[in-house]
Every structure is written in C-alpha cells, then in structure tokens.
Design an enzyme around this catalytic site. Structure first.
Site, mmCIF file in Angstrom:
data_model
loop_
_atom_site.group_PDB
_atom_site.id
_atom_site.type_symbol
_atom_site.label_atom_id
_atom_site.label_comp_id
_atom_site.label_asym_id
_atom_site.label_seq_id
_atom_site.Cartn_x
_atom_site.Cartn_y
_atom_site.Cartn_z
ATOM 1 N N LYS A 132 -14.707 2.519 14.271
ATOM 2 C CA LYS A 132 -13.460 1.786 14.557
ATOM 3 C C LYS A 132 -13.034 1.983 16.008
ATOM 4 C CE LYS A 132 -11.966 1.998 9.801
ATOM 5 N NZ LYS A 132 -11.126 2.608 8.783
ATOM 6 N N ASP A 147 -5.543 -5.700 4.976
ATOM 7 C CA ASP A 147 -6.691 -6.438 5.518
ATOM 8 C C ASP A 147 -6.726 -7.882 5.006
ATOM 9 O OD1 ASP A 147 -7.677 -4.381 7.072
ATOM 10 O OD2 ASP A 147 -8.714 -3.462 5.374
ATOM 11 N N LYS A 186 8.598 -18.042 -8.592
ATOM 12 C CA LYS A 186 8.044 -16.925 -9.359
ATOM 13 C C LYS A 186 6.952 -17.430 -10.308
ATOM 14 C CE LYS A 186 9.301 -13.246 -12.486
ATOM 15 N NZ LYS A 186 10.211 -12.836 -13.533
ATOM 16 N N ASN A 229 0.840 -1.193 0.000
ATOM 17 C CA ASN A 229 0.000 0.000 0.000
ATOM 18 C C ASN A 229 0.877 1.245 0.000
ATOM 19 O OD1 ASN A 229 0.456 0.870 2.853
ATOM 20 N ND2 ASN A 229 -0.403 -1.173 3.227
HETATM 21 N N1 CTP Z 1 -5.451 -2.286 11.836
HETATM 22 C C1 CTP Z 1 -4.927 -3.411 12.421
HETATM 23 N N2 CTP Z 1 -5.001 -4.619 11.799
HETATM 24 C C2 CTP Z 1 -5.610 -4.726 10.608
HETATM 25 C C3 CTP Z 1 -6.145 -3.580 10.001
HETATM 26 C C4 CTP Z 1 -6.045 -2.375 10.638
HETATM 27 O O1 CTP Z 1 -4.385 -3.309 13.533
HETATM 28 N N3 CTP Z 1 -5.666 -5.912 10.027
HETATM 29 C C5 CTP Z 1 -5.379 -0.995 12.550
HETATM 30 C C6 CTP Z 1 -4.648 0.107 11.796
HETATM 31 O O2 CTP Z 1 -3.278 0.157 12.140
HETATM 32 C C7 CTP Z 1 -5.377 1.356 12.238
HETATM 33 C C8 CTP Z 1 -6.769 0.891 12.519
HETATM 34 O O3 CTP Z 1 -6.682 -0.519 12.719
HETATM 35 O O4 CTP Z 1 -4.847 1.900 13.444
HETATM 36 C C9 CTP Z 1 -7.763 1.166 11.426
HETATM 37 O O5 CTP Z 1 -7.235 0.695 10.212
HETATM 38 P P1 CTP Z 1 -8.053 0.876 8.860
HETATM 39 O O6 CTP Z 1 -7.339 0.181 7.758
HETATM 40 O O7 CTP Z 1 -8.422 2.337 8.673
HETATM 41 O O8 CTP Z 1 -9.405 0.155 9.228
HETATM 42 P P2 CTP Z 1 -9.931 -1.295 9.106
HETATM 43 O O9 CTP Z 1 -10.321 -1.710 10.480
HETATM 44 O O10 CTP Z 1 -8.987 -2.170 8.365
HETATM 45 O O11 CTP Z 1 -11.261 -1.054 8.265
HETATM 46 P P3 CTP Z 1 -11.459 -0.733 6.698
HETATM 47 O O12 CTP Z 1 -10.186 -1.157 6.004
HETATM 48 O O13 CTP Z 1 -12.641 -1.536 6.375
HETATM 49 O O14 CTP Z 1 -11.693 0.762 6.616
#
Ligand code: CTP
Length: 410
Positions: free
Chosen positions: A337, A279, A289, A210
């Site tokens: 969240k 996620d 590869k 990302n």
């Molecule tokens: N986070 C985490 N573990 C994950 C995803 C996110 O600990 N697998 C943490 C991130 O570091 C951040 C917070 O959760 O502090 C929110 O992350 P974000 O990506 O904005 O939210 P998600 O909970 O993943 O929801 P979405 O992607 O659906 O917006």
C-alpha cells in the site's frame, strides 16, 4: 506581545461584566488598542462610560445610533480587530452565535468577523450544563472558536458550581498565549487528518459501515493541534466529541470524504489518512425504505475511489501518511500500500491482536518508511501513538532528519 494588537471586547449581559473592566484595563496597559461593544443588557451591569474611560475609545451599543461616525459599524469593528473576546458570554449569546443570529451590533459584528474569537461563558450551572448550551458550545468549537471554560465556585445566584467567569488574569493570559509567537514543531503548518468510518447508504434507513471508532484519527488531530498546526479533521462516523481548536468537517460517504479532502489538498502540508474508507458503495441506494419481501436480497456494490491513491498521484510537496489495518501478512500488505499509494510512511497494525484495532484505546503498530525501514512499537495508547506519528510528520516537514528514514527498533 500585545503591543498595538487590536482587540475588540464584546460584553454581554451577565453579572460578571464588572470583571471585564479589569481585563480591558490590563490589555490597554499591555499596549493593545482596545474597543468595547456591549449588548443593551450588559449596560445594566456596567456603564459604557466605565469602559470608555478605561480604553480611551467610544463604546458601541446600538446598531444604528452611537456608532454613526463609523461607516458601517459592525463591519468597521470586525475589520479593526485581530481578536474578538466575548466576556462574559451569556447562554443567549452562545445560542445566537452558534446559529448565526445577528439581531444587535455585537452579534452582527461577530458574523462579519473571520479571525480569532475567544469566548468566556459565564452563567448559572444549570444553564451552562443544559444540553442546549452544550450543543451550542460544541457548534462554536467545531468552527474553531476558542472557548475559555468557566471556573467552579460560588455563583451570584447562590449556587456553587461551574459557571464563574475566570479571573481577569486568566483571561488576559489566554489572550497573551493566542498572540505568543509559537516555536512548536508544526507551527505554521497545515495538516489534514481523516478519521472514522464512512457510511454507505443502502436506503434512507440502512447503511454499510465498519467498526472504526475514529479514536486514532481524533488523537492524531489533537496531537497536531498541540504541536501548533492548523488542523482540518474530516470525520466519518464516530461517537467522539470533536476536539478543540481545529476545523471539523463531518461527512458520511467515501465520495463525500473524497470531495472534502480534495478541496483542501492543495493548501495543506500533510495528509494523515486514518479513516476507514469503504472500498465499495451500493450502486443504486433506494430512495425509500426497502420493504422485506423475498427470502434473499442482493445488493450490487461498485468500487469507491481510493482517496489516498489519488492523493499519491496528485502530491507535490505534501507529506502523505496512510494506515493499513490488516489481519494477516501485515508488513507485506502494508508495504504494498505504501508503494502503490506513494506514501511517505504507513502505520500498519494487526487489528485482530489483543490491545490493537477497533474500539480499544491502545494500539500495537509498526511504521514502514518509504525505502523499507520498519519501526515496531510496543502496545501503547492511541494518544501516544498519535504523538509518534505527528513527531515523524513534523520531522519530514522540517527536514530535520531526526528519523533518518528510521531504522530504529523501539
Ligand atoms: N483508503 C482511501 N480510500 C479508500 C480506501 C482506503 O483513502 N477507498 C486509505 C485508508 O484511509 C488508509 C489506506 O488507504 O490510509 C489503506 O486502507 P485499507 O483499507 O487498509 O487498504 P485498501 O487500499 O482499501 O486495501 P484492502 O482493503 O484491499 O486491504
């Protein structure tokens, strides 16, 4: 401040070794117990006898010789010291220390030592700036070793540039600062910060990543160090240099980040989770590869654990801070969240806004507190926002109610 502190000085073979006699003398006058170990090369520049006279203690050079009255000299010396100062530190010493080479008394003692180490490098400018030396310094810094940067000026080799050993007063002042009782907002506190983006392997060559640069998290970690905290920075992908004076742990995937975070969670006072954690990960990354063949390629993804949510379930007294990088309905999504992950506050931002989000040095953020109060901040540097976040974490940990679940609009 230095009274009865046990300080071990390691002198390596540099022309500036003579300056360290003055450092030893000042430490001794300040009440410290000073012992000196020297490499054989160092004895070409200053006689062990000089240090012996100044410190009133025998000087150690040989692994198996003059230190015979010490049970196991390197272990005994390491146990004795509250702080080890290596000055001057040659490029050769830095290389050995960075790679754990223990081929004389000095390097072996360092390996057996687990407290504060202060290294004052001194050498020719080109040797100092050589990528090998810089890489070795980076390794040592990442391990929490303190480096006293060399000064610029006339070097013994006739060159003008960086590489001079700082003056004895400066080395002494740095040691005093290390032992100074701290009254900073986070002194005595341990803070874990995550930063950067996780990398999810597709095959040995490709990955899903990302746009996170890691900058926000690195600034938070620096700010926590400046506030006196002991800091662990767990970083995914980032091009940034690891900051000084903290424990730096580099990971790649979300699963590795989870493991690293959980390992330290019980011992920390706060976790600030600014990492962009993927996620999803590839269900079965290819061992070799992937060669191109069909017109379409389907990757099966499986959900990664939500690390912060897991911490929210495990937490007892820890302060938990999350980030919400959103592109719409910012406050609503961020608040969701905050509740779901059982956080103390969440830092929300619109990553599509100009001056916020990925790869820029500024941010426009809001902090949403448990209970729903919101602080909206104007556009500011990530360093300034980091400081605001750290102030709030400190306030929660010190229970000073400086931010009464903050109903402030700034
Ligand atoms: N986070 C985490 N573990 C994950 C995803 C996110 O600990 N697998 C943490 C991130 O570091 C951040 C917070 O959760 O502090 C929110 O992350 P974000 O990506 O904005 O939210 P998600 O909970 O993943 O929801 P979405 O992607 O659906 O917006």
């Amino acid at each position: 401040m230095l009274d009865k502190k046990n300080i071990l000085i390691g002198v390596t073979g540099g022309i500036a070794a003579y300056k360290v006699v003055e450092v030893a003398s000042r430490l001794k006058k300040a009440g410290a117990n000073v012992r000196v170990m020297m490499t054989r090369a160092a004895t070409e520049f200053v006689s062990p006898r000089t240090f012996q006279e100044i410190t009133g203690n025998a000087v150690f050079v040989e692994m198996f010789g003059d230190a015979a009255h010490f049970h196991v000299a390197h272990v005994a010396l390491a146990d004795f010291a509250d702080l080890v100062l290596i000055a001057p530190a040659t490029a050769n010493f830095l290389a050995k220390a960075a790679h754990g080479i223990a081929d004389d008394l000095l390097t072996t003692t360092i390996l057996a030592f687990d407290k504060e180490i202060l290294i004052a490098p001194s050498m020719n400018t080109k040797m100092y700036e050589n990528p090998a030396t810089q890489a070795n310094l980076a390794i040592l810094k990442a391990r929490g070793v303190k480096i006293l940067e060399p000064a610029s000026g006339n070097l013994a080799c006739g060159v003008v540039g960086k590489g001079r050993l700082p003056e004895p007063e400066e080395i002494f002042a740095t040691i005093e600062k290390i032992f100074a009782p701290s009254t900073k907002a986070l002194s005595g506190k341990k803070i874990l910060v995550t930063a950067g983006g996780t990398v999810e392997a597709i095959d040995p060559v490709r990955y899903i990543g990302n746009r996170s640069s890691g900058r926000m998290g690195y600034e938070i970690a620096k700010s926590a160090v400046n506030a006196g905290a002991e800091v662990i920075l767990i970083s995914g992908k980032s091009e940034l240099e690891p900051p000084n004076d903290l424990k730096f742990i580099k990971i790649e995937s979300a699963l590795q980040m989870r493991e690293a975070v959980l390992k330290d969670f019980d011992s920390v006072d706060a976790v600030i989770m600014s990492a962009a954690v993927a996620d999803y990960r590839v269900k079965n990354p290819a061992a070799q590869k992937i060669k191109k063949s069909a017109d379409t390629l389907t990757l099966e993804l499986v959900k990664n654990p939500d690390i912060l949510k897991e911490l929210g379930g495990l937490k007892n007294s820890q302060v938990l801070v999350g980030f919400a990088a959103e592109t719409q309905n910012i406050l609503e999504y961020a608040n969701k969240k905050l509740v779901e992950k059982n956080l103390d506050f969440i830092v929300a931002n619109d990553v599509t806004a100009e001056g916020a989000g990925f790869g820029v040095s500024t941010n426009i953020a809001s902090i949403i507190w448990r209970g729903g109060n919101v602080e909206n901040f104007p556009k500011m540097s990530k360093a300034d926002l980091a400081e605001k976040i750290i102030e709030r974490v400190a306030s929660l940990l010190n229970n000073d109610k400086k931010f009464p679940a903050a109903n402030v609009n700034q």
